[in-house]
Motif scaffolding. Structure first.
Motif, PDB file in Angstrom:
ATOM      1  N   ILE A   1       0.869  -1.176   0.000  1.00  0.00           N
ATOM      2  CA  ILE A   1       0.000   0.000   0.000  1.00  0.00           C
ATOM      3  C   ILE A   1       0.904   1.223   0.000  1.00  0.00           C
ATOM      4  CG2 ILE A   1      -1.773   1.272   1.284  1.00  0.00           C
ATOM      5  CD1 ILE A   1      -2.653  -1.405   2.495  1.00  0.00           C
ATOM      6  N   ASP A   2       0.593   2.202  -0.836  1.00  0.00           N
ATOM      7  CA  ASP A   2       1.406   3.408  -0.905  1.00  0.00           C
ATOM      8  C   ASP A   2       1.586   4.032   0.470  1.00  0.00           C
ATOM      9  OD1 ASP A   2       1.694   3.199  -3.646  1.00  0.00           O
ATOM     10  OD2 ASP A   2       0.008   4.540  -4.087  1.00  0.00           O
ATOM     11  N   ASP A   3       2.786   4.539   0.730  1.00  0.00           N
ATOM     12  CA  ASP A   3       3.077   5.167   2.022  1.00  0.00           C
ATOM     13  C   ASP A   3       2.183   6.362   2.311  1.00  0.00           C
ATOM     14  OD1 ASP A   3       5.051   3.353   2.661  1.00  0.00           O
ATOM     15  OD2 ASP A   3       6.672   4.594   1.859  1.00  0.00           O
ATOM     16  N   ASP A   4       1.712   7.025   1.266  1.00  0.00           N
ATOM     17  CA  ASP A   4       0.879   8.215   1.477  1.00  0.00           C
ATOM     18  C   ASP A   4      -0.617   7.887   1.566  1.00  0.00           C
ATOM     19  OD1 ASP A   4       0.488   7.564  -1.178  1.00  0.00           O
ATOM     20  OD2 ASP A   4       0.806   9.598  -1.935  1.00  0.00           O
ATOM     21  N   PHE A   5      -0.947   6.605   1.614  1.00  0.00           N
ATOM     22  CA  PHE A   5      -2.348   6.203   1.741  1.00  0.00           C
ATOM     23  C   PHE A   5      -2.906   6.714   3.066  1.00  0.00           C
ATOM     24  CE2 PHE A   5      -5.582   3.172   3.176  1.00  0.00           C
ATOM     25  CZ  PHE A   5      -6.440   3.198   2.094  1.00  0.00           C
ATOM     26  N   ASP A   6      -4.050   7.387   3.037  1.00  0.00           N
ATOM     27  CA  ASP A   6      -4.661   7.935   4.249  1.00  0.00           C
ATOM     28  C   ASP A   6      -5.429   6.842   4.979  1.00  0.00           C
ATOM     29  OD1 ASP A   6      -5.822   9.411   6.252  1.00  0.00           O
ATOM     30  OD2 ASP A   6      -7.187  10.516   4.922  1.00  0.00           O
ATOM     31  N   ARG A   7      -4.876   6.364   6.097  1.00  0.00           N
ATOM     32  CA  ARG A   7      -5.499   5.298   6.864  1.00  0.00           C
ATOM     33  C   ARG A   7      -6.555   5.803   7.839  1.00  0.00           C
ATOM     34  NH1 ARG A   7       0.056   2.646   8.679  1.00  0.00           N
ATOM     35  NH2 ARG A   7       1.103   3.145   6.758  1.00  0.00           N
ATOM     36  N   GLY A   8      -6.581   7.104   8.059  1.00  0.00           N
ATOM     37  CA  GLY A   8      -7.483   7.679   9.047  1.00  0.00           C
ATOM     38  C   GLY A   8      -8.926   7.212   8.964  1.00  0.00           C
ATOM     39  N   PRO A   9      -9.508   7.130   7.763  1.00  0.00           N
ATOM     40  CA  PRO A   9     -10.905   6.707   7.668  1.00  0.00           C
ATOM     41  C   PRO A   9     -11.144   5.207   7.910  1.00  0.00           C
ATOM     42  CG  PRO A   9     -10.259   8.031   5.758  1.00  0.00           C
ATOM     43  CD  PRO A   9      -9.005   7.677   6.498  1.00  0.00           C
ATOM     44  N   PHE A  10     -10.093   4.418   8.130  1.00  0.00           N
ATOM     45  CA  PHE A  10     -10.222   2.961   8.245  1.00  0.00           C
ATOM     46  C   PHE A  10      -9.589   2.446   9.542  1.00  0.00           C
ATOM     47  CE2 PHE A  10      -9.707   4.276   3.813  1.00  0.00           C
ATOM     48  CZ  PHE A  10     -10.948   3.919   3.322  1.00  0.00           C
ATOM     49  N   PRO A  11     -10.129   2.809  10.697  1.00  0.00           N
ATOM     50  CA  PRO A  11      -9.475   2.492  11.963  1.00  0.00           C
ATOM     51  C   PRO A  11      -9.783   1.121  12.565  1.00  0.00           C
ATOM     52  CG  PRO A  11     -11.378   3.837  12.392  1.00  0.00           C
ATOM     53  CD  PRO A  11     -11.276   3.705  10.885  1.00  0.00           C
ATOM     54  N   PHE A  12     -10.658   0.341  11.948  1.00  0.00           N
ATOM     55  CA  PHE A  12     -11.018  -0.949  12.547  1.00  0.00           C
ATOM     56  C   PHE A  12     -10.253  -2.078  11.885  1.00  0.00           C
ATOM     57  CE2 PHE A  12     -14.349   1.791  13.904  1.00  0.00           C
ATOM     58  CZ  PHE A  12     -14.626   1.358  15.186  1.00  0.00           C
ATOM     59  N   VAL A  13      -9.711  -2.958  12.716  1.00  0.00           N
ATOM     60  CA  VAL A  13      -8.928  -4.079  12.218  1.00  0.00           C
ATOM     61  C   VAL A  13      -9.567  -5.372  12.721  1.00  0.00           C
ATOM     62  CG1 VAL A  13      -7.305  -3.989  14.168  1.00  0.00           C
ATOM     63  CG2 VAL A  13      -6.616  -5.100  12.064  1.00  0.00           C
ATOM     64  N   ALA A  14      -9.589  -6.368  11.855  1.00  0.00           N
ATOM     65  CA  ALA A  14     -10.088  -7.694  12.228  1.00  0.00           C
ATOM     66  C   ALA A  14      -8.954  -8.691  12.087  1.00  0.00           C
ATOM     67  CB  ALA A  14     -11.245  -8.108  11.331  1.00  0.00           C
ATOM     68  N   LEU A  15      -8.881  -9.586  13.043  1.00  0.00           N
ATOM     69  CA  LEU A  15      -7.995 -10.734  12.982  1.00  0.00           C
ATOM     70  C   LEU A  15      -8.918 -11.931  12.795  1.00  0.00           C
ATOM     71  CD1 LEU A  15      -5.043 -11.567  15.240  1.00  0.00           C
ATOM     72  CD2 LEU A  15      -6.897 -13.210  15.023  1.00  0.00           C
ATOM     73  N   ILE A  16      -8.678 -12.713  11.751  1.00  0.00           N
ATOM     74  CA  ILE A  16      -9.596 -13.785  11.351  1.00  0.00           C
ATOM     75  C   ILE A  16      -8.825 -15.100  11.274  1.00  0.00           C
ATOM     76  CG2 ILE A  16     -11.225 -14.525   9.562  1.00  0.00           C
ATOM     77  CD1 ILE A  16     -10.571 -11.316   8.671  1.00  0.00           C
ATOM     78  N   GLN A  17      -9.400 -16.165  11.831  1.00  0.00           N
ATOM     79  CA  GLN A  17      -8.794 -17.494  11.769  1.00  0.00           C
ATOM     80  C   GLN A  17      -9.867 -18.546  11.513  1.00  0.00           C
ATOM     81  OE1 GLN A  17      -6.997 -17.733  15.670  1.00  0.00           O
ATOM     82  NE2 GLN A  17      -4.988 -17.221  14.836  1.00  0.00           N
ATOM     83  N   PRO A  18      -9.508 -19.620  10.825  1.00  0.00           N
ATOM     84  CA  PRO A  18     -10.456 -20.734  10.666  1.00  0.00           C
ATOM     85  C   PRO A  18     -10.786 -21.359  12.018  1.00  0.00           C
ATOM     86  CG  PRO A  18      -8.555 -20.983   9.215  1.00  0.00           C
ATOM     87  CD  PRO A  18      -8.237 -19.871  10.161  1.00  0.00           C
ATOM     88  N   LEU A  19     -11.990 -21.870  12.145  1.00  0.00           N
ATOM     89  CA  LEU A  19     -12.374 -22.558  13.379  1.00  0.00           C
ATOM     90  C   LEU A  19     -11.691 -23.913  13.496  1.00  0.00           C
ATOM     91  CD1 LEU A  19     -16.184 -21.820  13.766  1.00  0.00           C
ATOM     92  CD2 LEU A  19     -14.324 -21.060  15.239  1.00  0.00           C
ATOM     93  N   ALA A  20     -11.451 -24.564  12.376  1.00  0.00           N
ATOM     94  CA  ALA A  20     -10.828 -25.882  12.373  1.00  0.00           C
ATOM     95  C   ALA A  20      -9.384 -25.762  11.887  1.00  0.00           C
ATOM     96  CB  ALA A  20     -11.601 -26.816  11.443  1.00  0.00           C
ATOM     97  N   VAL A  21      -8.618 -26.815  12.080  1.00  0.00           N
ATOM     98  CA  VAL A  21      -7.260 -26.848  11.555  1.00  0.00           C
ATOM     99  C   VAL A  21      -7.327 -26.816  10.032  1.00  0.00           C
ATOM    100  CG1 VAL A  21      -5.186 -28.280  11.314  1.00  0.00           C
ATOM    101  CG2 VAL A  21      -6.328 -28.081  13.536  1.00  0.00           C
ATOM    102  N   VAL A  22      -6.535 -25.956   9.446  1.00  0.00           N
ATOM    103  CA  VAL A  22      -6.443 -25.871   7.988  1.00  0.00           C
ATOM    104  C   VAL A  22      -4.999 -26.193   7.623  1.00  0.00           C
ATOM    105  CG1 VAL A  22      -6.631 -24.363   5.989  1.00  0.00           C
ATOM    106  CG2 VAL A  22      -8.241 -24.123   7.882  1.00  0.00           C
ATOM    107  N   LEU A  23      -4.818 -27.172   6.775  1.00  0.00           N
ATOM    108  CA  LEU A  23      -3.479 -27.598   6.389  1.00  0.00           C
ATOM    109  C   LEU A  23      -2.961 -26.748   5.239  1.00  0.00           C
ATOM    110  CD1 LEU A  23      -3.972 -31.444   6.714  1.00  0.00           C
ATOM    111  CD2 LEU A  23      -2.962 -29.853   8.371  1.00  0.00           C
ATOM    112  N   PRO A  24      -1.645 -26.651   5.087  1.00  0.00           N
ATOM    113  CA  PRO A  24      -1.071 -25.776   4.071  1.00  0.00           C
ATOM    114  C   PRO A  24      -1.610 -25.965   2.656  1.00  0.00           C
ATOM    115  CG  PRO A  24       0.637 -26.496   5.566  1.00  0.00           C
ATOM    116  CD  PRO A  24      -0.617 -27.253   5.940  1.00  0.00           C
TER     117      PRO A  24
END
Length: 143
Positions: free
Chosen positions: A41-64
């Motif tokens: 993402i460009d260094d000058d991208f304005d992140r201000g309007p996007f302050p929420f972050v989600a961390l997402i993981q599968p419920l089950a084991v997922v193999l490579p």
């Protein structure tokens, strides 16, 4: 939540065409079973309007050998309406974690509820004005 609990205000949207699909990947282990991919993402991208972050993981084991399918489904669910942006993918031998950003918590929840119907996931959402995880990974030189 909006007035009287009827949804939240519409938030800013990402310009996915301008951001593009350029990713850098770096091995985190000598055997390359752990890696991180960071969206450029460009260094000058304005992140201000996007302050929420989600961390997402599968419920089950997922193999490579299933990581690409799961990542494609997650990517599509997050970005199909332009409401959220997948920025980081962390792979370990038996676990994959995705990080995404959006303008509102509601935008992320809608995307993730839609994803959960086809690929069961757990998630957490928090407010992060600094996009710390993305910046930390980017500054550690994923290539």
């Amino acid at each position: 939540m909006g007035l009287f609990g009827f949804g939240d205000k519409p938030g800013a949207r990402f310009d996915l065409a301008a951001i593009g699909e350029q990713w850098r990947t770096r091995a985190l282990s000598a055997d390359r079973t752990a890696s991180v991919s960071i969206r450029v993402i460009d260094d000058d991208f304005d992140r201000g309007p996007f302050p929420f972050v989600a961390l997402i993981q599968p419920l089950a084991v997922v193999l490579p050998d299933q990581f690409d399918r799961w990542t494609a489904a997650t990517h599509f669910a997050l970005e199909r309406d332009g409401d959220a942006l997948l920025v980081l993918v962390h792979r370990e031998p038996r676990l994959i974690t995705w990080y995404a950003h959006a303008a509102t918590k509601g935008q992320l929840e809608r995307c993730l509820k839609a994803l959960k119907k086809t690929n069961p996931v757990r998630w957490g959402i928090h407010h992060d004005r600094e996009w710390a995880d993305y910046d930390r990974a980017r500054l550690h030189g994923a290539e």
